[in-house]
Scaffold this motif. Structure first.
Motif, mmCIF file in Angstrom:
data_model
loop_
_atom_site.group_PDB
_atom_site.id
_atom_site.type_symbol
_atom_site.label_atom_id
_atom_site.label_comp_id
_atom_site.label_asym_id
_atom_site.label_seq_id
_atom_site.Cartn_x
_atom_site.Cartn_y
_atom_site.Cartn_z
ATOM 1 N N MET A 1 -0.780 0.387 -6.058
ATOM 2 C CA MET A 1 0.226 -0.624 -5.912
ATOM 3 C C MET A 1 -0.381 -1.972 -5.544
ATOM 4 O O MET A 1 0.008 -2.987 -6.063
ATOM 5 C CB MET A 1 1.225 -0.210 -4.833
ATOM 6 C CG MET A 1 2.234 -1.285 -4.577
ATOM 7 S SD MET A 1 3.464 -0.753 -3.406
ATOM 8 C CE MET A 1 3.461 -2.106 -2.298
ATOM 9 N N ALA A 2 -1.324 -2.014 -4.642
ATOM 10 C CA ALA A 2 -1.898 -3.277 -4.186
ATOM 11 C C ALA A 2 -2.608 -4.033 -5.301
ATOM 12 O O ALA A 2 -2.800 -5.237 -5.200
ATOM 13 C CB ALA A 2 -2.855 -3.033 -3.024
ATOM 14 N N ARG A 3 -2.953 -3.353 -6.379
ATOM 15 C CA ARG A 3 -3.678 -4.001 -7.471
ATOM 16 C C ARG A 3 -2.778 -4.453 -8.613
ATOM 17 O O ARG A 3 -3.271 -4.966 -9.610
ATOM 18 C CB ARG A 3 -4.745 -3.055 -8.000
ATOM 19 C CG ARG A 3 -5.768 -2.744 -6.930
ATOM 20 C CD ARG A 3 -6.914 -1.899 -7.380
ATOM 21 N NE ARG A 3 -6.650 -1.094 -8.555
ATOM 22 C CZ ARG A 3 -7.523 -0.304 -9.122
ATOM 23 N NH1 ARG A 3 -8.706 -0.192 -8.620
ATOM 24 N NH2 ARG A 3 -7.201 0.403 -10.178
ATOM 25 N N ARG A 4 -1.495 -4.301 -8.460
ATOM 26 C CA ARG A 4 -0.568 -4.740 -9.507
ATOM 27 C C ARG A 4 -0.693 -6.238 -9.736
ATOM 28 O O ARG A 4 -1.078 -6.977 -8.848
ATOM 29 C CB ARG A 4 0.869 -4.428 -9.103
ATOM 30 C CG ARG A 4 1.150 -2.949 -9.038
ATOM 31 C CD ARG A 4 2.578 -2.738 -8.683
ATOM 32 N NE ARG A 4 3.368 -3.288 -9.779
ATOM 33 C CZ ARG A 4 4.557 -2.856 -10.124
ATOM 34 N NH1 ARG A 4 5.127 -1.912 -9.442
ATOM 35 N NH2 ARG A 4 5.201 -3.381 -11.120
ATOM 36 N N LYS A 5 -0.304 -6.670 -10.918
ATOM 37 C CA LYS A 5 -0.353 -8.094 -11.251
ATOM 38 C C LYS A 5 0.973 -8.791 -10.943
ATOM 39 O O LYS A 5 1.008 -10.003 -10.773
ATOM 40 C CB LYS A 5 -0.693 -8.283 -12.725
ATOM 41 C CG LYS A 5 -2.000 -7.647 -13.141
ATOM 42 C CD LYS A 5 -3.176 -8.434 -12.641
ATOM 43 C CE LYS A 5 -4.451 -7.875 -13.204
ATOM 44 N NZ LYS A 5 -5.413 -7.465 -12.251
ATOM 45 N N THR A 6 2.061 -8.032 -10.918
ATOM 46 C CA THR A 6 3.368 -8.598 -10.607
ATOM 47 C C THR A 6 4.137 -7.632 -9.705
ATOM 48 O O THR A 6 3.893 -6.427 -9.732
ATOM 49 C CB THR A 6 4.221 -8.863 -11.872
ATOM 50 O OG1 THR A 6 4.379 -7.648 -12.585
ATOM 51 C CG2 THR A 6 3.577 -9.896 -12.767
ATOM 52 N N PHE A 7 5.052 -8.198 -8.932
ATOM 53 C CA PHE A 7 5.851 -7.414 -7.997
ATOM 54 C C PHE A 7 7.320 -7.804 -8.130
ATOM 55 O O PHE A 7 7.642 -8.928 -8.493
ATOM 56 C CB PHE A 7 5.395 -7.656 -6.553
ATOM 57 C CG PHE A 7 3.981 -7.222 -6.304
ATOM 58 C CD1 PHE A 7 3.706 -5.940 -5.872
ATOM 59 C CD2 PHE A 7 2.921 -8.095 -6.507
ATOM 60 C CE1 PHE A 7 2.408 -5.529 -5.646
ATOM 61 C CE2 PHE A 7 1.624 -7.704 -6.275
ATOM 62 C CZ PHE A 7 1.361 -6.411 -5.844
#
Length: 99
Positions: A1-7
């Protein structure tokens, strides 16, 4: 999750620290995060249909009053970010690239 590009459902945030700041301040500094409506008032939860706005979690540590103290300090945000980064175990579902 911490490496996602968008949230978030609308992809509004591109950094996990920004997400944590949003949750810390969304109720105490709503003008920082939401636009003003035609009436000049801050339009909190403007990206949700009206019928769903009552479902937004307002229990502690969320909620608070505009102008009040943020629910998390910068130190709290640093600590949560460090913890969230530990949750990446490197798992990659078959057929998918980096997340």
């Amino acid at each position: 999750m911490a490496r996602r590009k968008t949230f978030f459902h609308n992809g509004a945030f591109h950094d996990l620290r920004q997400v944590l700041r949003f949750y810390a301040e969304r109720d105490t500094r709503p003008g920082k995060w939401y636009p003003k409506g035609k009436d000049g008032k801050v339009a909190k939860f403007d990206d949700l249909p009206t019928r769903y706005q009552a479902n937004v979690n307002m229990e502690a540590p969320f909620g608070g009053k505009a102008g009040g103290k943020a629910m998390f300090s910068e130190r709290d945000i640093d600590d949560m970010l460090a913890f969230l980064k530990t949750l990446n175990d490197g798992y990659k579902p078959a057929g998918r690239g980096k997340s």
